[in-house]
Design an enzyme around this catalytic site. Structure first.
Site, short mmCIF file in Angstrom:
data_model
loop_
_atom_site.label_atom_id
_atom_site.label_comp_id
_atom_site.label_asym_id
_atom_site.label_seq_id
_atom_site.Cartn_x
_atom_site.Cartn_y
_atom_site.Cartn_z
N TYR A 139 0.73 -1.05 -0.40
CA TYR A 139 -0.45 0.07 -0.07
C TYR A 139 0.99 1.28 -0.04
CZ TYR A 139 -4.61 -1.47 0.37
OH TYR A 139 -5.87 -2.71 0.16
N LYS A 189 2.51 -15.35 3.52
CA LYS A 189 2.71 -16.33 2.59
C LYS A 189 4.42 -17.09 2.26
CE LYS A 189 1.66 -18.18 -0.95
NZ LYS A 189 0.13 -19.86 -1.60
N ASP A 221 -4.03 -17.76 1.36
CA ASP A 221 -4.39 -19.20 0.46
C ASP A 221 -6.10 -19.89 1.61
OD1 ASP A 221 -1.98 -20.15 0.63
OD2 ASP A 221 -2.32 -21.36 -1.20
N ASP A 245 -6.85 -6.99 3.65
CA ASP A 245 -7.61 -6.02 3.32
C ASP A 245 -8.14 -7.58 2.37
OD1 ASP A 245 -8.90 -3.95 1.43
OD2 ASP A 245 -7.92 -4.91 -0.54
N ASP A 249 -13.08 -9.22 3.40
CA ASP A 249 -14.28 -8.98 2.90
C ASP A 249 -14.65 -10.60 2.91
OD1 ASP A 249 -13.66 -6.37 1.94
OD2 ASP A 249 -13.94 -6.66 0.00
C1 IPM Z 1 -11.12 -0.95 2.52
C2 IPM Z 1 -10.83 -0.40 1.36
C3 IPM Z 1 -9.57 0.50 1.25
C4 IPM Z 1 -8.39 -0.69 1.21
C5 IPM Z 1 -9.27 1.28 -0.26
C6 IPM Z 1 -10.57 1.45 -0.42
C7 IPM Z 1 -8.16 2.69 -0.75
O1 IPM Z 1 -10.89 -1.48 0.34
O2 IPM Z 1 -10.99 -0.12 3.41
O3 IPM Z 1 -10.75 -2.08 3.09
O4 IPM Z 1 -7.58 -1.61 0.48
O5 IPM Z 1 -8.24 -0.70 2.40
MN MN Z 2 -11.05 -3.49 1.39
#
Ligand code: IPM
Ligand code: MN
Length: 368
Positions: A139, A189, A221, A245, A249
């Protein structure tokens, strides 16, 4: 007049951001009235509109002001009519980096009565904390490209991992593990990313040893697989910025969706944090404590913006993490309790209706 008072910057941002932040603010105001503290909101119009109007993403003067509040509540950034990265890097990542918000704390918790996408799994199986490193990894924007548009085109995106950065992150995670059931899982990883993997692994071993917590390890993974097939094996996960990140999700998906996923971007030395050595590093390098930033994991969801269909729950839970960080633990617990009560029946109600139900139901005390 309450003698506990906090100045909170409100950054609704883009898309559904303003809709969900409005409801989170109602919930915080209800909690502050009932638990005897004051919140002074300061509004900021950062985001796509301001950028398209003025070319400004995060002016230095605004960054300086934001460095002086007690906490920041953010909705979402990004809109299809702004090039990818402009607002994400220029606003959200800039705040994370400049305020040195080195922890991204993301609870993954399936609340009772919320249907899971995982057959046969319930709240007892999905209850973990992901501690995502928040200022390093790929990042940082270290890299470049050459020969753009030609056959020899190339691009490099370097992942930066410092001993100090990894160590402070793992230390925070180990502290959380010690408060829970004493298990910490490092996700990386190491079989391919041998340079950074070795640094993470050695650091995690040392820190876990010192903290007296058990360290497990899982490749990223496999961790994606286990989050779905056997989520109960995880309690506190610590991982690098990009893996975190992606994992969170997946975490949101198994915990009832992005509508309930909350996050805290923490500088643990800031207001409300357990101020410790190296905890804070203000936006000008001063020793003054810096604020932390709280935001739902979901994005700006432009496709449903303005329809009243966005769930404000993730924003409300993020505001709850904010109250907890500021030391208003009772109010934070009360907000979570209300969310748990409202959530199973929330489908079918609008953003505002859910927000109203929450604000009305915030109790005066937390039940045992
Ligand atoms: C998150 C989002 C951000 C990230 C984006 C919007 C830059 O996906 O906070 O998870 O990748 O950190
Ligand atoms: Mn994210």
């Amino acid at each position: 007049m309450a003698d506990r008072g906090y100045t909170v910057a409100s950054l609704p941002g883009d898309g559904i951001g303003p809709e969900v932040v409005a409801e989170a603010r109602k919930a915080v105001d209800a909690a502050s009235a009932r638990f005897g503290f004051r919140v002074d909101w300061v509004d900021y119009d950062l985001g796509a509109d301001r950028y398209l109007r003025t070319g400004e993403v995060l002016p230095d003067t605004v960054l300086k002001e934001l460095g002086e509040v007690d906490a920041i509540l953010l909705g979402a950034v990004g809109r299809p009519d702004v090039a990818p990265g402009v607002l994400e890097r220029g606003l959200l990542l800039k705040l994370r980096f400049e305020l040195d918000l080195y922890i991204n704390l993301r609870p993954v918790r399936l609340y009772p009565g919320v249907p899971s996408v995982l057959a046969g799994k319930g709240p007892q199986d999905v209850d973990m904390l992901v501690v995502r490193e928040n200022t390093e990894g790929p990042y940082v924007g270290a890299g470049g490209s050459a020969h753009r548009g030609r056959p020899a085109e190339m691009a490099i995106e370097t992942s930066l991992n410092s001993r100090a950065g990894v160590e402070r992150c793992v230390r925070f995670a180990a502290g959380k593990a010690a408060q829970r059931d004493g298990r910490l899982t490092l996700v990386h990883k190491t079989n391919v990313l041998t340079h950074s993997g070795d640094l993470w692994m050695r650091t995690a071993r040392e820190v876990a040893d010192q903290a007296g917590v058990r360290l497990d390890y899982c490749h990223v993974d496999a961790a994606c697989l286990y989050l779905i097939s056997d989520p109960g094996r995880f309690d506190v996960i610590v991982t690098d910025n990009l893996f975190g990140d992606i994992l969170t999700d997946v975490g949101a998906a198994i915990a009832g969706g992005l509508g309930t996923a909350a996050s805290a971007n923490l500088n643990p030395g800031g207001p409300g944090g357990s101020a410790g050595a190296g905890g804070s590093a203000g936006a000008g390098g001063s020793d003054r404590p810096v604020p932390s930033l709280f935001e739902p994991v979901h994005g700006s969801a432009p496709d449903i913006a303005g329809t009243g269909r966005a769930s404000p729950i993730a924003a409300v839970l993020s505001a709850g993490l904010m109250l907890d960080h500021l030391g208003e633990h009772q109010a934070a617990a009360a907000l979570e309790q209300v969310v748990i009560a409202v959530l199973p029946g929330a489908a079918g109600y609008s953003t505002e209706e859910i927000g109203d139900q929450i604000a009305v139901a915030v109790p005066r005390e937390v039940s045992a």
